[in-house]
Design a protein around this motif. Structure first.
Motif, PDB file in Angstrom:
ATOM      1  N   LEU A  49     -26.072  29.661 -52.513  1.00  0.00           N
ATOM      2  CA  LEU A  49     -25.902  30.857 -51.582  1.00  0.00           C
ATOM      3  C   LEU A  49     -24.294  30.966 -51.710  1.00  0.00           C
ATOM      4  CD1 LEU A  49     -27.321  32.628 -49.507  1.00  0.00           C
ATOM      5  CD2 LEU A  49     -26.684  31.153 -47.700  1.00  0.00           C
ATOM      6  N   GLU A  50     -23.355  29.982 -51.512  1.00  0.00           N
ATOM      7  CA  GLU A  50     -21.866  30.160 -51.561  1.00  0.00           C
ATOM      8  C   GLU A  50     -21.648  31.015 -52.643  1.00  0.00           C
ATOM      9  OE1 GLU A  50     -23.568  27.478 -50.346  1.00  0.00           O
ATOM     10  OE2 GLU A  50     -22.536  27.124 -48.443  1.00  0.00           O
ATOM     11  N   GLY A  51     -22.047  30.496 -53.962  1.00  0.00           N
ATOM     12  CA  GLY A  51     -21.932  31.043 -55.322  1.00  0.00           C
ATOM     13  C   GLY A  51     -22.022  32.554 -55.356  1.00  0.00           C
ATOM     14  N   GLU A  52     -23.006  33.136 -54.719  1.00  0.00           N
ATOM     15  CA  GLU A  52     -23.503  34.278 -54.921  1.00  0.00           C
ATOM     16  C   GLU A  52     -22.893  35.231 -53.735  1.00  0.00           C
ATOM     17  OE1 GLU A  52     -25.903  36.151 -56.475  1.00  0.00           O
ATOM     18  OE2 GLU A  52     -26.009  34.031 -57.787  1.00  0.00           O
ATOM     19  N   LEU A  53     -22.476  34.612 -52.729  1.00  0.00           N
ATOM     20  CA  LEU A  53     -21.624  35.315 -51.653  1.00  0.00           C
ATOM     21  C   LEU A  53     -20.091  35.492 -52.461  1.00  0.00           C
ATOM     22  CD1 LEU A  53     -20.785  36.320 -48.831  1.00  0.00           C
ATOM     23  CD2 LEU A  53     -20.139  33.851 -48.128  1.00  0.00           C
ATOM     24  N   ALA A  54     -19.524  34.533 -53.032  1.00  0.00           N
ATOM     25  CA  ALA A  54     -18.537  34.601 -53.736  1.00  0.00           C
ATOM     26  C   ALA A  54     -18.395  35.798 -54.917  1.00  0.00           C
ATOM     27  CB  ALA A  54     -17.789  33.076 -54.468  1.00  0.00           C
ATOM     28  N   ARG A  55     -19.554  35.619 -55.643  1.00  0.00           N
ATOM     29  CA  ARG A  55     -19.600  36.577 -56.703  1.00  0.00           C
ATOM     30  C   ARG A  55     -19.561  38.027 -56.167  1.00  0.00           C
ATOM     31  NH1 ARG A  55     -23.867  39.549 -59.217  1.00  0.00           N
ATOM     32  NH2 ARG A  55     -25.278  38.429 -57.613  1.00  0.00           N
ATOM     33  N   GLU A  71     -30.913  27.311 -36.339  1.00  0.00           N
ATOM     34  CA  GLU A  71     -30.898  25.843 -36.086  1.00  0.00           C
ATOM     35  C   GLU A  71     -32.093  25.612 -36.754  1.00  0.00           C
ATOM     36  OE1 GLU A  71     -33.461  26.558 -32.109  1.00  0.00           O
ATOM     37  OE2 GLU A  71     -31.378  26.976 -31.849  1.00  0.00           O
ATOM     38  N   TRP A  72     -32.871  26.173 -37.311  1.00  0.00           N
ATOM     39  CA  TRP A  72     -34.197  25.668 -38.124  1.00  0.00           C
ATOM     40  C   TRP A  72     -34.016  25.513 -39.537  1.00  0.00           C
ATOM     41  CZ3 TRP A  72     -33.972  30.371 -35.282  1.00  0.00           C
ATOM     42  CH2 TRP A  72     -33.807  31.405 -35.971  1.00  0.00           C
ATOM     43  N   GLY A  73     -32.672  25.703 -40.206  1.00  0.00           N
ATOM     44  CA  GLY A  73     -32.225  25.511 -41.471  1.00  0.00           C
ATOM     45  C   GLY A  73     -32.118  26.439 -42.252  1.00  0.00           C
ATOM     46  N   GLU A  74     -32.344  27.924 -41.866  1.00  0.00           N
ATOM     47  CA  GLU A  74     -31.898  28.931 -42.623  1.00  0.00           C
ATOM     48  C   GLU A  74     -30.609  29.119 -42.766  1.00  0.00           C
ATOM     49  OE1 GLU A  74     -34.067  33.285 -43.039  1.00  0.00           O
ATOM     50  OE2 GLU A  74     -33.249  32.609 -41.183  1.00  0.00           O
ATOM     51  N   ARG A  75     -30.271  29.428 -43.822  1.00  0.00           N
ATOM     52  CA  ARG A  75     -28.719  30.106 -44.241  1.00  0.00           C
ATOM     53  C   ARG A  75     -28.797  31.154 -44.691  1.00  0.00           C
ATOM     54  NH1 ARG A  75     -24.666  26.725 -46.497  1.00  0.00           N
ATOM     55  NH2 ARG A  75     -25.636  27.188 -48.388  1.00  0.00           N
ATOM     56  N   ALA A  76     -28.319  32.209 -44.302  1.00  0.00           N
ATOM     57  CA  ALA A  76     -28.126  33.695 -45.029  1.00  0.00           C
ATOM     58  C   ALA A  76     -27.064  34.474 -45.008  1.00  0.00           C
ATOM     59  CB  ALA A  76     -29.347  34.623 -44.501  1.00  0.00           C
ATOM     60  N   PHE A  77     -26.801  35.359 -45.654  1.00  0.00           N
ATOM     61  CA  PHE A  77     -25.958  36.595 -45.447  1.00  0.00           C
ATOM     62  C   PHE A  77     -26.412  37.790 -45.740  1.00  0.00           C
ATOM     63  CE2 PHE A  77     -24.805  35.167 -49.745  1.00  0.00           C
ATOM     64  CZ  PHE A  77     -24.540  36.471 -50.256  1.00  0.00           C
ATOM     65  N   GLN A  78     -25.800  38.939 -45.550  1.00  0.00           N
ATOM     66  CA  GLN A  78     -26.471  40.163 -45.783  1.00  0.00           C
ATOM     67  C   GLN A  78     -25.722  41.119 -46.373  1.00  0.00           C
ATOM     68  OE1 GLN A  78     -28.337  41.512 -42.067  1.00  0.00           O
ATOM     69  NE2 GLN A  78     -30.162  40.077 -42.385  1.00  0.00           N
ATOM     70  N   VAL A  79     -26.016  42.043 -47.114  1.00  0.00           N
ATOM     71  CA  VAL A  79     -25.480  43.190 -47.666  1.00  0.00           C
ATOM     72  C   VAL A  79     -26.408  44.734 -47.545  1.00  0.00           C
ATOM     73  CG1 VAL A  79     -24.059  41.795 -49.408  1.00  0.00           C
ATOM     74  CG2 VAL A  79     -25.993  42.844 -50.279  1.00  0.00           C
ATOM     75  N   TRP A  92     -32.550  27.366 -47.575  1.00  0.00           N
ATOM     76  CA  TRP A  92     -33.017  26.423 -46.616  1.00  0.00           C
ATOM     77  C   TRP A  92     -32.524  25.254 -46.619  1.00  0.00           C
ATOM     78  CZ3 TRP A  92     -35.969  29.042 -42.908  1.00  0.00           C
ATOM     79  CH2 TRP A  92     -36.586  30.229 -43.340  1.00  0.00           C
ATOM     80  N   LYS A  93     -31.160  25.189 -46.803  1.00  0.00           N
ATOM     81  CA  LYS A  93     -30.395  23.829 -46.854  1.00  0.00           C
ATOM     82  C   LYS A  93     -29.488  23.664 -45.557  1.00  0.00           C
ATOM     83  CE  LYS A  93     -30.188  24.493 -51.755  1.00  0.00           C
ATOM     84  NZ  LYS A  93     -29.171  24.829 -53.138  1.00  0.00           N
ATOM     85  N   GLY A  94     -29.924  24.338 -44.400  1.00  0.00           N
ATOM     86  CA  GLY A  94     -29.026  24.134 -43.278  1.00  0.00           C
ATOM     87  C   GLY A  94     -29.560  22.865 -42.547  1.00  0.00           C
ATOM     88  N   ALA A  95     -28.835  22.416 -41.302  1.00  0.00           N
ATOM     89  CA  ALA A  95     -28.791  21.344 -40.852  1.00  0.00           C
ATOM     90  C   ALA A  95     -30.607  20.997 -40.075  1.00  0.00           C
ATOM     91  CB  ALA A  95     -28.176  21.236 -39.638  1.00  0.00           C
ATOM     92  N   GLY A  96     -31.052  22.014 -40.003  1.00  0.00           N
ATOM     93  CA  GLY A  96     -32.400  21.909 -39.410  1.00  0.00           C
ATOM     94  C   GLY A  96     -33.618  22.080 -40.253  1.00  0.00           C
ATOM     95  N   ALA A  97     -33.317  22.176 -41.530  1.00  0.00           N
ATOM     96  CA  ALA A  97     -34.068  22.130 -42.813  1.00  0.00           C
ATOM     97  C   ALA A  97     -34.754  20.861 -42.810  1.00  0.00           C
ATOM     98  CB  ALA A  97     -33.586  22.513 -44.138  1.00  0.00           C
ATOM     99  N   ALA A  98     -36.241  20.901 -43.149  1.00  0.00           N
ATOM    100  CA  ALA A  98     -37.150  19.710 -43.475  1.00  0.00           C
ATOM    101  C   ALA A  98     -36.740  18.959 -44.756  1.00  0.00           C
ATOM    102  CB  ALA A  98     -38.639  19.872 -43.232  1.00  0.00           C
TER     103      ALA A  98
END
Length: 98
Positions: A49-55, A71-79, A92-98
């Protein structure tokens, strides 16, 4: 596959194809040529995700929603694409991810 006003994304292993068309194309039916997308988010799960954001930022793409973590683990950005379609990149690598 891509051409002027057209881009197609496909995954043979998933049996899907997403097509982006520029508004106003003569190949579209007249009642669709100038339609704007409303109320739709096209989401893609990515591994870096961070790599795509930087690119995308380096390419000059305007980020319309900064990288957020739910809080459920979803991390996202939008264009937005040129037609106004919201494209969300997510993992789905955030803190709330299973």
């Amino acid at each position: 596959m891509a051409a002027d006003g057209f881009a197609s994304l496909a995954r043979d292993d998933a049996g899907m194809n997403v097509i982006f068309l520029r508004r106003g194309l003569a190949t579209l039916p007249a009642d669709q040529r100038d339609s704007h997308a409303a109320g739709m988010i096209l989401a893609f799960v990515v591994d870096d995700l961070e790599g795509e954001l930087a690119r995308l930022t380096a390419e000059g793409v305007a980020v319309t929603m900064p990288l957020t973590e739910e809080e459920w683990g979803e991390r996202a950005f939008q264009v937005r694409d040129p037609n106004g379609v919201i494209v969300q990149l997510v993992d789905w690598k955030g803190a709330g991810a299973a």
